[in-house]
Design a protein around this motif. Structure first.
Motif, mmCIF file in Angstrom:
data_model
loop_
_atom_site.group_PDB
_atom_site.id
_atom_site.type_symbol
_atom_site.label_atom_id
_atom_site.label_comp_id
_atom_site.label_asym_id
_atom_site.label_seq_id
_atom_site.Cartn_x
_atom_site.Cartn_y
_atom_site.Cartn_z
ATOM 1 N N ASN A 73 24.569 63.078 42.451
ATOM 2 C CA ASN A 73 23.622 64.013 43.047
ATOM 3 C C ASN A 73 22.215 63.819 42.482
ATOM 4 O O ASN A 73 21.260 64.432 42.962
ATOM 5 C CB ASN A 73 24.072 65.461 42.844
ATOM 6 C CG ASN A 73 25.230 65.838 43.760
ATOM 7 O OD1 ASN A 73 25.730 65.020 44.525
ATOM 8 N ND2 ASN A 73 25.666 67.069 43.677
ATOM 9 N N SER A 90 34.451 68.716 46.625
ATOM 10 C CA SER A 90 34.494 67.504 47.448
ATOM 11 C C SER A 90 34.663 66.260 46.578
ATOM 12 O O SER A 90 35.373 65.318 46.952
ATOM 13 C CB SER A 90 33.263 67.392 48.346
ATOM 14 O OG SER A 90 32.072 67.269 47.600
ATOM 15 N N VAL A 117 29.667 64.292 40.252
ATOM 16 C CA VAL A 117 28.620 65.130 40.845
ATOM 17 C C VAL A 117 27.307 64.962 40.083
ATOM 18 O O VAL A 117 26.237 64.773 40.688
ATOM 19 C CB VAL A 117 29.047 66.616 40.874
ATOM 20 C CG1 VAL A 117 27.869 67.527 41.192
ATOM 21 C CG2 VAL A 117 30.178 66.823 41.865
ATOM 22 N N ASN A 161 20.957 60.732 45.075
ATOM 23 C CA ASN A 161 20.555 61.997 45.705
ATOM 24 C C ASN A 161 21.561 62.488 46.746
ATOM 25 O O ASN A 161 21.190 62.959 47.823
ATOM 26 C CB ASN A 161 19.159 61.875 46.332
ATOM 27 C CG ASN A 161 18.119 61.532 45.295
ATOM 28 O OD1 ASN A 161 18.028 62.175 44.248
ATOM 29 N ND2 ASN A 161 17.341 60.496 45.558
ATOM 30 N N ASP A 162 22.854 62.345 46.427
ATOM 31 C CA ASP A 162 23.903 62.834 47.314
ATOM 32 C C ASP A 162 24.025 64.347 47.191
ATOM 33 O O ASP A 162 23.279 64.978 46.440
ATOM 34 C CB ASP A 162 25.241 62.177 46.968
ATOM 35 C CG ASP A 162 25.283 60.690 47.326
ATOM 36 O OD1 ASP A 162 24.475 60.245 48.163
ATOM 37 O OD2 ASP A 162 26.145 59.982 46.774
ATOM 38 N N SER A 163 24.962 64.921 47.904
ATOM 39 C CA SER A 163 25.159 66.376 47.899
ATOM 40 C C SER A 163 26.622 66.725 47.640
ATOM 41 O O SER A 163 27.217 67.540 48.350
ATOM 42 C CB SER A 163 24.707 66.971 49.240
ATOM 43 O OG SER A 163 23.345 66.738 49.452
ATOM 44 N N TRP A 164 27.222 66.111 46.639
ATOM 45 C CA TRP A 164 28.614 66.379 46.311
ATOM 46 C C TRP A 164 28.757 67.760 45.682
ATOM 47 O O TRP A 164 27.897 68.184 44.917
ATOM 48 C CB TRP A 164 29.142 65.341 45.314
ATOM 49 C CG TRP A 164 29.287 63.972 45.890
ATOM 50 C CD1 TRP A 164 28.374 62.957 45.820
ATOM 51 C CD2 TRP A 164 30.393 63.473 46.628
ATOM 52 N NE1 TRP A 164 28.866 61.846 46.468
ATOM 53 C CE2 TRP A 164 30.102 62.138 46.972
ATOM 54 C CE3 TRP A 164 31.607 64.016 47.028
ATOM 55 C CZ2 TRP A 164 30.978 61.340 47.702
ATOM 56 C CZ3 TRP A 164 32.486 63.224 47.748
ATOM 57 C CH2 TRP A 164 32.174 61.907 48.086
ATOM 58 N N SER A 165 29.870 68.421 45.970
ATOM 59 C CA SER A 165 30.272 69.616 45.230
ATOM 60 C C SER A 165 31.398 69.186 44.301
ATOM 61 O O SER A 165 31.996 68.119 44.497
ATOM 62 C CB SER A 165 30.769 70.706 46.180
ATOM 63 O OG SER A 165 31.984 70.288 46.805
#
Length: 153
Positions: free
Chosen positions: A26, A38, A22, A31-35
């Motif tokens: 991220n 996930s 993450v 610039n991903d949106s991992w939690s």
């Protein structure tokens, strides 16, 4: 980097690996949106794939990087798909990624080719080229978006 070890990736580090994943993906340039959830599911899916092989680099007790994927049969032999790799952002460009690739390759038996997917316009593309990877001549990536449906379970 002193006090570093590279060992087989173990499921005991999944939470730390998800957190590292993450923090790396991220941030720019991805610039991903991992939690954390996930990312943990993604990494667990890779680890549970038949033919899984992975390595993790620790400095003391801290996870600093990992490379994971799986072997698969091809018509003329075995291939390895490097599915995920990351190094803590502040430790990048210090040779750790190359060490991870080398340690991973040392664990691959009866494998004639390693392949991966990465953004052609990212620093990772140049890194993989420096590690001996090249763009595939015959194959490309194709995608198709489909409507998301809830599962029955």
């Amino acid at each position: 980097m002193s006090n570093q070890t590279i060992e087989a990736f173990d499921t005991a580090v999944l939470d730390a690996a998800a957190h590292l994943f993450v923090s790396v993906f991220n941030a720019p340039p991805w610039n991903d949106s991992w939690s954390d959830s996930s990312a943990r599911t993604r990494l667990r899916d890779v680890v549970e794939t038949p033919g899984f092989v992975g390595v993790a680099l620790h400095q003391g007790q801290d996870l600093c990087g990992f490379a994971i994927g799986h072997t698969e049969q091809w018509f003329a032999g075995r291939h390895f798909l490097l599915q995920e790799m990351c190094v803590r952002t502040e430790l990048q460009r210090q040779g750790i990624g190359t060490e991870l690739i080398d340690a991973l390759e040392a664990r691959l038996f009866d494998v004639e080719q390693v392949y991966l997917l990465t953004d052609r316009h990212s620093p990772a593309h140049s890194f993989y080229e420096r590690c001996g990877f090249r763009s595939a001549r015959r194959q490309g990536v194709m995608i198709k978006s489909i409507e998301t449906r809830p599962s029955d379970s």
